[in-house]
Design a protein around this motif. Structure first.
Motif, short mmCIF file in Angstrom:
data_model
loop_
_atom_site.label_atom_id
_atom_site.label_comp_id
_atom_site.label_asym_id
_atom_site.label_seq_id
_atom_site.Cartn_x
_atom_site.Cartn_y
_atom_site.Cartn_z
N GLN A 81 0.83 -1.20 0.00
CA GLN A 81 0.00 0.00 0.00
C GLN A 81 0.87 1.26 0.00
N LEU A 82 0.25 2.39 -0.36
CA LEU A 82 0.90 3.69 -0.30
C LEU A 82 0.09 4.61 0.61
N PRO A 83 0.75 5.56 1.27
CA PRO A 83 0.00 6.52 2.08
C PRO A 83 -0.70 7.55 1.19
N TRP A 84 -1.81 8.09 1.68
CA TRP A 84 -2.38 9.27 1.03
C TRP A 84 -1.38 10.40 1.25
N THR A 85 -1.09 11.15 0.19
CA THR A 85 0.00 12.12 0.27
C THR A 85 -0.43 13.46 -0.31
N ILE A 86 -0.15 14.52 0.44
CA ILE A 86 -0.45 15.88 -0.02
C ILE A 86 0.81 16.73 0.11
N VAL A 87 1.17 17.36 -1.00
CA VAL A 87 2.26 18.33 -1.01
C VAL A 87 1.63 19.71 -0.88
N ARG A 88 1.77 20.33 0.27
CA ARG A 88 1.09 21.60 0.52
C ARG A 88 1.96 22.80 0.20
N ASP A 89 1.27 23.88 -0.19
CA ASP A 89 1.90 25.19 -0.37
C ASP A 89 3.01 25.18 -1.42
N VAL A 90 2.75 24.54 -2.55
CA VAL A 90 3.70 24.56 -3.66
C VAL A 90 3.73 25.98 -4.23
N ASN A 91 4.91 26.48 -4.50
CA ASN A 91 5.07 27.85 -5.00
C ASN A 91 4.45 27.99 -6.38
N PRO A 92 3.39 28.80 -6.52
CA PRO A 92 2.74 28.92 -7.84
C PRO A 92 3.59 29.64 -8.87
N CYS A 121 -0.85 8.06 -8.69
CA CYS A 121 -0.84 7.27 -7.46
C CYS A 121 -1.62 8.10 -6.43
N ALA A 122 -1.55 7.71 -5.17
CA ALA A 122 -2.38 8.34 -4.14
C ALA A 122 -1.76 9.64 -3.65
N LEU A 123 -1.54 10.58 -4.57
CA LEU A 123 -0.83 11.81 -4.24
C LEU A 123 -1.45 13.00 -4.95
N THR A 124 -1.53 14.11 -4.22
CA THR A 124 -1.98 15.37 -4.80
C THR A 124 -1.16 16.50 -4.20
N SER A 125 -1.39 17.71 -4.67
CA SER A 125 -0.67 18.86 -4.16
C SER A 125 -1.63 20.02 -3.95
N GLU A 126 -1.13 21.07 -3.31
CA GLU A 126 -1.94 22.28 -3.08
C GLU A 126 -1.06 23.49 -3.31
N THR A 127 -1.62 24.49 -3.97
CA THR A 127 -0.92 25.74 -4.17
C THR A 127 -1.86 26.89 -3.88
N ALA A 128 -1.34 27.99 -3.39
CA ALA A 128 -2.17 29.14 -3.00
C ALA A 128 -1.78 30.36 -3.82
N LEU A 129 -2.76 30.99 -4.43
CA LEU A 129 -2.54 32.16 -5.26
C LEU A 129 -2.84 33.44 -4.49
N GLU A 130 -2.01 34.43 -4.68
CA GLU A 130 -2.28 35.77 -4.16
C GLU A 130 -3.37 36.42 -5.01
N ALA A 131 -4.32 37.10 -4.35
CA ALA A 131 -5.38 37.79 -5.09
C ALA A 131 -6.00 38.83 -4.17
N SER A 132 -6.54 39.89 -4.76
CA SER A 132 -7.09 40.99 -3.97
C SER A 132 -8.42 40.65 -3.34
#
Length: 581
Positions: free
Chosen positions: A395-406, A420-431
């Protein structure tokens, strides 16, 4: 360890890559269907409807065995939530497609073309959107609050839509020929669904080559589609890359459809190794026959900032966790990047809830070849990744790569389909929220690899806001993806079949990305551009396909029985199962 390459996961046939092939068997399979190409063209819509009716009945008869085989291969317990998922995606979506084509055949008999429910609405960019869901009273009840649209290419009018529907049924002999379908190894229904599209939407007879990863399903496919095989309209063969290469170059094969990766497409069209790379750079294809393909994606989920309650947070965390965990992450439509607003006050609350939801889900077998190497490659690139759950053995762990530089457009999180069981997250600057939505569209269109599918999640209060709501609607219009979900996972565009499923049009063979052409398309539209599915921000009860729905398997069995023979008498039992806690 594998080096991560831009695009989707590289193809593999495991030990089959070096296996010898029996060319006489393959030649016989192609010759068998080629002999029946004109007979298929002469098969009336009424007779085709009868074949589809038989396919539905035969599929239902073998459904439990078919799903059980998938569960055994993927390590799912027979009555688990995961087993319900396998029953729905692996068998149910095939039955739904067969039913959708069945209705279209009957419509052609009566009126000359499939009758879409409508309405038809004008959209930005000189486009019209034809509503195709709900298509019946059953749909309105079973998929309450959900709609599906097919958007047409710019400049197409409704009279043109109707004039060009079901073109192959006007002069079917002109479309007769042999199609090769190279099946996918991840979802049990994909190969059979591609067969239905080629036969009933494009007018071809078919040779289906099963993928070595799931060729254990061939006996069940042969039972489900026995009526097509008995009449010589379909043959199913097995084998690895060598078998695929032989068939793609077969003189009697006139076109090809492949579900896989962009690497698969390039190997077919240009060849492999240095010579293949040279041919691709020079646009000198080895295979010049038509190739349609669905090739994966770094699918984004855009979270529109708003004021969410605790229940909102919990529901959407379960929603997104389902998208990630479905089929252990081995989907071309699995979210690979979650796009958030840097200034959203509830960003951390949502991401923490998402991680907590994933951590509570059972980890799953990494059954698809190369998964552990791809996962490891991401961890080298992002050692800060959060690994969740308690994986054991394979098995593989659920995996999240947080705050990837956009701003790092070359980051593998935006360019490589992890598969595979992996995703990422990125945050955009906006007004503000509306500015974020506009920036998210630009980011998804211009930075994130692929054009297959995307989802936007927005609170009802955000949609009611005249500025934010308008920005979201413009986003739906501007996103260059073949399927878009608004408050509904874009995978439902795949499941419904009256919508179309495939990459956003426009890719050239030297930069194929998510592919070209559509499958599904039960209303037989000639000029679709994309599908849009919409759902409630929160449903009560939660959908049976949610990974957190403990009663999902029971509901899916009821739903499958309904698809086999729709009846109002079955609705009370189905609804009771859905409402059971």
């Amino acid at each position: 360890m594998l080096q991560a390459q831009r695009g989707a996961a590289a193809p593999t046939s495991g030990n089959q890559d070096h296996a010898s092939i029996e060319t006489a068997v393959l030649d016989r399979a192609v010759a068998d269907v080629a002999e029946k190409a004109l007979a298929w063209a002469a098969t009336t819509p009424r007779d085709r409807a009868a074949l589809l009716e038989q396919i539905v009945a035969d599929t239902y008869a073998v459904a439990e065995e078919w799903a059980a085989a998938g569960c055994a291969a993927k390590g799912y317990a027979p009555d688990s939530v995961e087993a319900g998922e396998e029953l729905f995606s692996g068998v149910g979506t095939f039955m739904r497609m067969a039913n959708a084509f069945h209705q279209s055949m009957l419509d052609i008999v009566e009126t000359g073309r499939p009758q879409y429910p409508g309405p038809v609405r004008h959209k930005p960019g000189n486009r019209i959107a034809v509503q195709v869901l709900p298509g019946s009273g059953f749909d309105k009840l079973l998929y309450s609050g959900i709609t599906g649209e097919v958007w047409m290419e710019p400049g197409i009018t409704e009279p043109q839509v109707q004039e060009t529907q079901a073109e192959i049924y006007k002069h079917p002999a002109e479309y007769a020929g042999v199609s090769l379908v190279l099946g996918a190894g991840n979802v049990a229904s994909l190969g059979p669904r591609d067969v239905l599209t080629k036969l009933f939407a494009e007018g071809k007879v078919v040779v289906l080559k099963a993928n070595p990863v799931n060729e254990y399903l061939v006996p069940y496919w042969e039972k489900a589609m026995a009526s097509l095989i008995e009449k010589g309209f379909l043959r199913i063969v097995s084998g690895g890359a060598a078998t695929g290469a032989y068939l793609t170059n077969h003189a009697q094969v006139e076109d090809i459809h492949v579900t896989g990766s962009d690497k698969t497409h390039d190997a077919i069209v240009f060849g492999v190794g240095e010579e293949g790379a040279r041919r691709k750079a020079a646009n000198e294809p080895l295979v010049t026959k038509p190739v349609s393909c669905e090739l994966g994606n770094v699918s984004p989920v855009v979270i529109v900032p708003g004021e969410w309650s605790e229940k909102d947070i919990a529901y959407q965390a379960a929603h997104v966790a389902t998208m990630i965990s479905n089929n252990a992450g081995f989907n071309c439509l699995t979210p690979r990047v979650i796009v958030t607003h840097k200034g959203w006050a509830q960003r951390e609350e949502f991401l923490s809830a998402l991680e907590a939801t994933l951590a509570a889900l059972p980890t799953r077998r990494a059954y698809y070849p190369g998964a552990k190497d791809r996962h490891a490659a991401f961890l080298v690139g992002h050692p800060e990744a959060h690994q969740l759950g308690n994986p054991e053995g394979d098995q593989l762990p659920w995996t999240i790569v947080r705050d990837v530089n956009p701003d790092n457009a070359g980051d593998m999180a935006f360019n490589v389909e992890a598969f595979c069981a992996l995703t990422s997250e990125t945050a955009l600057e906006a007004s503000d929220a509306a500015d974020f939505v506009r920036r998210a569209v630009t980011f998804c269109n211009d930075v994130v690899w692929g054009t297959l599918s995307a989802t936007v999640i927005a609170h009802p209060s955000s949609l009611k806001d005249p500025v934010v709501g308008a920005a979201v609607e413009q986003a739906v219009a501007d996103l260059r993806y073949g399927s878009i979900g608004l408050n509904l996972w874009h995978a439902m565009s795949f499941a419904f079949s009256t919508t179309v499923w495939g990459a956003y049009p426009g890719h050239v063979i030297t930069d194929i990305q998510s592919g070209t052409g559509f499958v599904g398309n039960a209303f037989l539209f000639a000029n679709p551009q994309k599908s849009v599915v919409r759902g409630p921000f929160r449903s009560n009860p939660a959908p049976a396909w949610f990974a957190t729905n403990k009663n999902g398997a029971a509901v899916m069995r009821k739903l499958l029985a309904f698809e086999a023979a729709p009846s109002w008498r079955k609705i009370p039992g189905l609804m009771a199962a859905a409402l059971k806690k």
